[in-house]
Design an enzyme around this catalytic site. Structure first.
Site, PDB file in Angstrom:
ATOM      1  N   ARG A 228       0.889  -0.990   0.160  1.00  0.00           N
ATOM      2  CA  ARG A 228      -0.090   0.071  -0.047  1.00  0.00           C
ATOM      3  C   ARG A 228       0.878   1.200   0.062  1.00  0.00           C
ATOM      4  O   ARG A 228       2.080   1.086   0.224  1.00  0.00           O
ATOM      5  CB  ARG A 228      -1.020  -0.021   1.334  1.00  0.00           C
ATOM      6  CG  ARG A 228      -1.869  -1.209   1.261  1.00  0.00           C
ATOM      7  CD  ARG A 228      -3.122  -1.156   2.254  1.00  0.00           C
ATOM      8  NE  ARG A 228      -3.707  -2.263   2.486  1.00  0.00           N
ATOM      9  CZ  ARG A 228      -4.543  -2.838   1.677  1.00  0.00           C
ATOM     10  NH1 ARG A 228      -5.022  -2.017   0.851  1.00  0.00           N
ATOM     11  NH2 ARG A 228      -5.241  -3.805   1.773  1.00  0.00           N
ATOM     12  N   GLY A 229       0.322   2.308  -0.311  1.00  0.00           N
ATOM     13  CA  GLY A 229       1.124   3.529  -0.326  1.00  0.00           C
ATOM     14  C   GLY A 229       2.083   3.514  -1.364  1.00  0.00           C
ATOM     15  O   GLY A 229       1.937   2.873  -2.485  1.00  0.00           O
TER      16      GLY A 229
ATOM     17  N   ASN B 235      -9.969  -0.536  -5.784  1.00  0.00           N
ATOM     18  CA  ASN B 235     -10.388   0.915  -6.073  1.00  0.00           C
ATOM     19  C   ASN B 235      -9.206   1.872  -5.912  1.00  0.00           C
ATOM     20  O   ASN B 235      -9.120   2.636  -7.031  1.00  0.00           O
ATOM     21  CB  ASN B 235     -11.431   1.209  -4.965  1.00  0.00           C
ATOM     22  CG  ASN B 235     -12.588   0.839  -5.553  1.00  0.00           C
ATOM     23  OD1 ASN B 235     -13.048  -0.019  -5.893  1.00  0.00           O
ATOM     24  ND2 ASN B 235     -13.974   1.665  -4.917  1.00  0.00           N
TER      25      ASN B 235
ATOM     26  N   THR C 212     -11.005  -7.405  -6.040  1.00  0.00           N
ATOM     27  CA  THR C 212     -11.438  -7.072  -4.884  1.00  0.00           C
ATOM     28  C   THR C 212     -12.126  -8.367  -4.419  1.00  0.00           C
ATOM     29  O   THR C 212     -13.049  -8.632  -4.916  1.00  0.00           O
ATOM     30  CB  THR C 212     -12.288  -5.725  -4.756  1.00  0.00           C
ATOM     31  OG1 THR C 212     -13.175  -6.094  -3.996  1.00  0.00           O
ATOM     32  CG2 THR C 212     -13.083  -5.785  -6.233  1.00  0.00           C
ATOM     33  N   ILE C 213     -11.607  -8.934  -3.161  1.00  0.00           N
ATOM     34  CA  ILE C 213     -12.107 -10.061  -2.909  1.00  0.00           C
ATOM     35  C   ILE C 213     -13.620  -9.837  -2.134  1.00  0.00           C
ATOM     36  O   ILE C 213     -14.465 -10.654  -2.028  1.00  0.00           O
ATOM     37  CB  ILE C 213     -11.193 -10.605  -1.549  1.00  0.00           C
ATOM     38  CG1 ILE C 213     -11.552 -12.058  -1.320  1.00  0.00           C
ATOM     39  CG2 ILE C 213     -11.531  -9.831  -0.327  1.00  0.00           C
ATOM     40  CD1 ILE C 213     -10.404 -12.787  -0.485  1.00  0.00           C
ATOM     41  N   ASP C 214     -14.053  -8.515  -1.782  1.00  0.00           N
ATOM     42  CA  ASP C 214     -15.223  -8.238  -1.274  1.00  0.00           C
ATOM     43  C   ASP C 214     -16.403  -8.270  -2.524  1.00  0.00           C
ATOM     44  O   ASP C 214     -17.658  -8.043  -2.033  1.00  0.00           O
ATOM     45  CB  ASP C 214     -15.148  -6.767  -0.780  1.00  0.00           C
ATOM     46  CG  ASP C 214     -14.315  -6.768   0.454  1.00  0.00           C
ATOM     47  OD1 ASP C 214     -13.705  -7.760   0.836  1.00  0.00           O
ATOM     48  OD2 ASP C 214     -14.154  -5.650   1.020  1.00  0.00           O
TER      49      ASP C 214
ATOM     50  N   GLU D 274     -16.565  -7.412   8.175  1.00  0.00           N
ATOM     51  CA  GLU D 274     -15.874  -6.669   8.978  1.00  0.00           C
ATOM     52  C   GLU D 274     -16.352  -5.076   8.932  1.00  0.00           C
ATOM     53  O   GLU D 274     -15.914  -4.261   9.771  1.00  0.00           O
ATOM     54  CB  GLU D 274     -14.288  -6.442   8.226  1.00  0.00           C
ATOM     55  CG  GLU D 274     -14.220  -6.141   6.801  1.00  0.00           C
ATOM     56  CD  GLU D 274     -12.989  -6.009   6.219  1.00  0.00           C
ATOM     57  OE1 GLU D 274     -12.778  -6.521   5.078  1.00  0.00           O
ATOM     58  OE2 GLU D 274     -12.040  -5.654   7.085  1.00  0.00           O
TER      59      GLU D 274
ATOM     60  N   MET E 158      -6.106 -16.245   6.302  1.00  0.00           N
ATOM     61  CA  MET E 158      -6.086 -17.745   5.868  1.00  0.00           C
ATOM     62  C   MET E 158      -6.858 -17.691   4.167  1.00  0.00           C
ATOM     63  O   MET E 158      -6.344 -18.362   3.342  1.00  0.00           O
ATOM     64  CB  MET E 158      -6.909 -18.567   6.847  1.00  0.00           C
ATOM     65  CG  MET E 158      -6.042 -18.623   8.098  1.00  0.00           C
ATOM     66  SD  MET E 158      -6.603 -20.042   8.937  1.00  0.00           S
ATOM     67  CE  MET E 158      -6.003 -21.543   8.140  1.00  0.00           C
TER      68      MET E 158
HETATM   69  P1  ATP Z   1      -7.597  -3.432  -1.762  1.00  0.00           P
HETATM   70  O1  ATP Z   1      -8.931  -3.773  -2.084  1.00  0.00           O
HETATM   71  O2  ATP Z   1      -6.753  -4.538  -1.409  1.00  0.00           O
HETATM   72  O3  ATP Z   1      -7.925  -2.280  -0.424  1.00  0.00           O
HETATM   73  P2  ATP Z   1      -6.630  -1.199  -3.368  1.00  0.00           P
HETATM   74  O4  ATP Z   1      -6.327  -1.150  -4.493  1.00  0.00           O
HETATM   75  O5  ATP Z   1      -8.187  -0.552  -2.819  1.00  0.00           O
HETATM   76  O6  ATP Z   1      -6.951  -2.637  -2.960  1.00  0.00           O
HETATM   77  P3  ATP Z   1      -5.170   0.542  -1.625  1.00  0.00           P
HETATM   78  O7  ATP Z   1      -4.244   0.321  -0.619  1.00  0.00           O
HETATM   79  O8  ATP Z   1      -6.200   1.359  -1.230  1.00  0.00           O
HETATM   80  O9  ATP Z   1      -5.704  -0.885  -2.289  1.00  0.00           O
HETATM   81  O10 ATP Z   1      -4.323   1.134  -2.969  1.00  0.00           O
HETATM   82  C1  ATP Z   1      -3.214   0.569  -3.681  1.00  0.00           C
HETATM   83  C2  ATP Z   1      -2.506   1.769  -4.265  1.00  0.00           C
HETATM   84  O11 ATP Z   1      -3.034   2.583  -5.022  1.00  0.00           O
HETATM   85  C3  ATP Z   1      -1.498   2.135  -3.358  1.00  0.00           C
HETATM   86  O12 ATP Z   1      -0.161   1.999  -3.678  1.00  0.00           O
HETATM   87  C4  ATP Z   1      -1.826   3.556  -3.073  1.00  0.00           C
HETATM   88  O13 ATP Z   1      -1.012   4.543  -2.814  1.00  0.00           O
HETATM   89  C5  ATP Z   1      -2.626   3.787  -4.590  1.00  0.00           C
HETATM   90  N1  ATP Z   1      -3.719   4.812  -4.624  1.00  0.00           N
HETATM   91  C6  ATP Z   1      -4.709   4.601  -3.986  1.00  0.00           C
HETATM   92  N2  ATP Z   1      -5.751   5.705  -4.035  1.00  0.00           N
HETATM   93  C7  ATP Z   1      -5.189   6.553  -5.070  1.00  0.00           C
HETATM   94  C8  ATP Z   1      -5.378   7.580  -5.668  1.00  0.00           C
HETATM   95  N3  ATP Z   1      -6.529   8.143  -5.516  1.00  0.00           N
HETATM   96  N4  ATP Z   1      -4.576   7.964  -6.602  1.00  0.00           N
HETATM   97  C9  ATP Z   1      -3.381   7.351  -6.698  1.00  0.00           C
HETATM   98  N5  ATP Z   1      -3.149   6.189  -6.431  1.00  0.00           N
HETATM   99  C10 ATP Z   1      -3.931   5.831  -5.340  1.00  0.00           C
HETATM  100 MG    MG Z   2      -9.206  -0.312  -1.343  1.00  0.00          MG
END
Ligand code: ATP
Ligand code: MG
Length: 483
Positions: free
Chosen positions: A173-174, A199, A227-229, A328, A381
């Site tokens: 993340r990040g 997302n 997205t597992i959700d 959750e 798990m």
């Molecule tokens: P999960 O369903 O597992 O949460 P996700 O893709 O929503 O998956 P996040 O951790 O929210 O997971 O985001 C994944 C990556 O996307 C991160 O590296 C984050 O910095 C980047 N990201 C999130 N939101 C934005 C945004 N609005 N603009 C640019 N990058 C983003």
């Molecule tokens: Mg997310």
């Protein structure tokens, strides 16, 4: 006309000349013993997907022609059809395979099927003739962290990765800003980027697409929603969801056995679902062992005469045991706001599972009624499992279509399954808000639309097919499953 225009390479390069897609000819693999391996066959395509080929997204009936507005095709019509682009190989491709450097990145949390998608993207790229394929390690972070070298990918490398869960490339993340990512892509010469994530990742992918567009770079950015959700708008289902529902059965069954084998046993299982309760509801339906299912879409009370706890007491008195499934994101109002976010800026949720467990213990102690409470949180798990057969197929087709979409010159798109057809969506349309069972229906009702293709979802909370789902009492709306 399609409902959504999806960005195409010719928006930036109007003079771009398509190359004849001779490689696609090899893609016509019949359903044979070789299908799973994706080996090219000598069979020829029966035809390509025309760029005008559309899939019906939904039919909306507005209450009056005025409310249908500009979308209405004739003055008396209150019906509007929404169409999307069908996924698949195109006759014209906009990249010469020998000039492609493709990169794959996986971001966010783990989800069953990531390796299946990576594998299929690599295999399909190779079939097109692409030689330079790399994996970016640990999500977007891999674009900026110099200690993380990109991973060369080939069929040989990915051949068996679908046999285990997780992501070959790692996730995170990040990470860096969008302009840093695009700088890095320019430096590395990446002109096809496949982004697997939820997302947040898709918001990032769309921003990368826009930045490339702004810099007039001939780059295709294509997402595969993870997205597992199952909370991505407009899609029938996302990969990993089916596996999650199946794996959740094991946790539910263990909770049931524990509860059933104890004197006044209560089993509590927490499952994934931040905004939507699809996993919890489907796992509850499938298991036949859940008495109460709590999901984010439906507010409920724990305490009080009509609350979950007094209903649990009633179940112990009448049945001797009970099993609760809680998503959750449910009941967040009961928890103290943590006011913290993760590295990607997502709000960290309070732990509703632990809260329900503690409140249940306290309640039964308080009323002097013996209860043996067992709590199971199988989240990690489940997320780490390998994809089941149905998700394996979904991942395979999504991975192939992601590559077809990129070669067709689309960018800022994501692939999905919609009304049983594989289609391309523009990213912003699917990440506008999480898909929520109740909201999905409410939104459609508000716009006066018919829930023609989402009928199952819309009718679900009032008349589900298998067993009764009802409010414990009219004042409380926790869902209770009697079976
Ligand atoms: P999960 O369903 O597992 O949460 P996700 O893709 O929503 O998956 P996040 O951790 O929210 O997971 O985001 C994944 C990556 O996307 C991160 O590296 C984050 O910095 C980047 N990201 C999130 N939101 C934005 C945004 N609005 N603009 C640019 N990058 C983003
Ligand atoms: Mg997310």
């Amino acid at each position: 006309e399609a409902r959504f225009n999806i960005p195409h390479i010719t928006d930036v390069f109007p003079d771009a000349v398509p190359y004849p897609s001779t490689f696609c000819l090899k893609m016509r693999t019949p359903v044979s013993q070789d299908f799973a391996e994706g080996y090219p066959s000598d069979e020829k395509w029966h035809g390509y997907i025309s760029k005008n080929d559309r899939v019906l997204l939904k039919v909306i009936r507005y209450s009056s022609p005025t409310s249908a507005g500009a979308e209405c095709i004739d003055p008396d019509c209150t019906w509007v059809e929404q169409w999307v682009h069908r996924a698949g190989p195109r006759e014209k491709i906009y990249f010469k395979p020998e000039e492609v450097k493709a990169a794959i990145v996986t971001c966010g949390g783990l989800c069953p099927g990531l390796n299946d998608v990576i594998r299929q993207i690599v295999i399909t790229l190779e079939i097109y003739g692409v030689k330079k394929i790399v994996g970016i390690p640990f999500g977007y972070r891999g674009f900026s962290d110099e200690s993380l070298a990109e991973m060369p990918l080939s069929r040989k490398v990915v051949q068996n990765i679908h046999l285990s869960g997780g992501s070959l490339l790692g996730v995170s993340r990040g990470g860096p800003s969008v302009s840093e990512i695009v700088d890095s892509m320019e430096e590395r010469g990446i002109n096809m980027l496949f982004v697997l994530g939820g997302n947040g990742t898709h918001a990032g992918a769309n921003a990368i697409h826009e930045e490339c567009h702004k810099r007039r770079l001939k780059v295709a950015v294509v997402g595969v929603p993870k997205t597992i959700d199952n909370d991505i708008l407009l899609m029938d289902k996302t990969f990993g969801f089916d596996t999650a529902v199946e794996e959740a059965q094991r946790a539910i069954n263990s909770a049931y056995i524990e509860a059933h084998s104890a004197y006044h046993g209560i089993g509590i299982v927490k499952l994934m679902g931040r905004s939507s309760g699809y996993i919890a509801m489907q796992a509850s339906l499938a298991s036949g062992q859940i008495d109460i299912c709590l999901i984010p879409e439906v507010p409920f009370n724990l305490h009080g005469p009509h609350g979950v706890l007094s209903h649990l007491k009633y179940l112990l008195e009448t049945k001797g045991s009970a099993v609760v499934c809680v998503a959750e994101g449910a009941g967040q109002d009961f928890l103290e706001k943590i006011n913290a976010t993760d590295a990607s800026g997502n709000i960290i949720l309070g732990d509703i599972g632990v809260h329900v467990q503690q409140e249940t213990k306290k309640y039964f102690k308080g009323v002097g009624f013996p209860a043996d409470v067992k709590y199971i949180d199988p989240t990690y798990m489940i997320r780490a499992c390998r994809a089941n057969a149905s998700d394996g197929i979904l991942c395979t087709v999504l991975g192939q279509n992601a590559v077809h979409g990129a070669f067709a010159g689309y960018s800022g798109i994501t692939v999905g399954i919609c009304n049983t057809h594989y289609v391309y969506f523009p990213i912003p349309e699917v990440i506008a808000l999480p898909k929520i069972r109740e909201k999905d229906c409410q939104l459609q009702k508000d716009s006066g639309s018919l829930c023609k293709f989402r009928e199952k979802d819309c009718h679900y909370s009032s008349s589900p097919p298998i067993f009764e789902v009802y409010s414990i009492h009219s004042a409380s709306s926790a869902l209770t499953c009697e079976q």
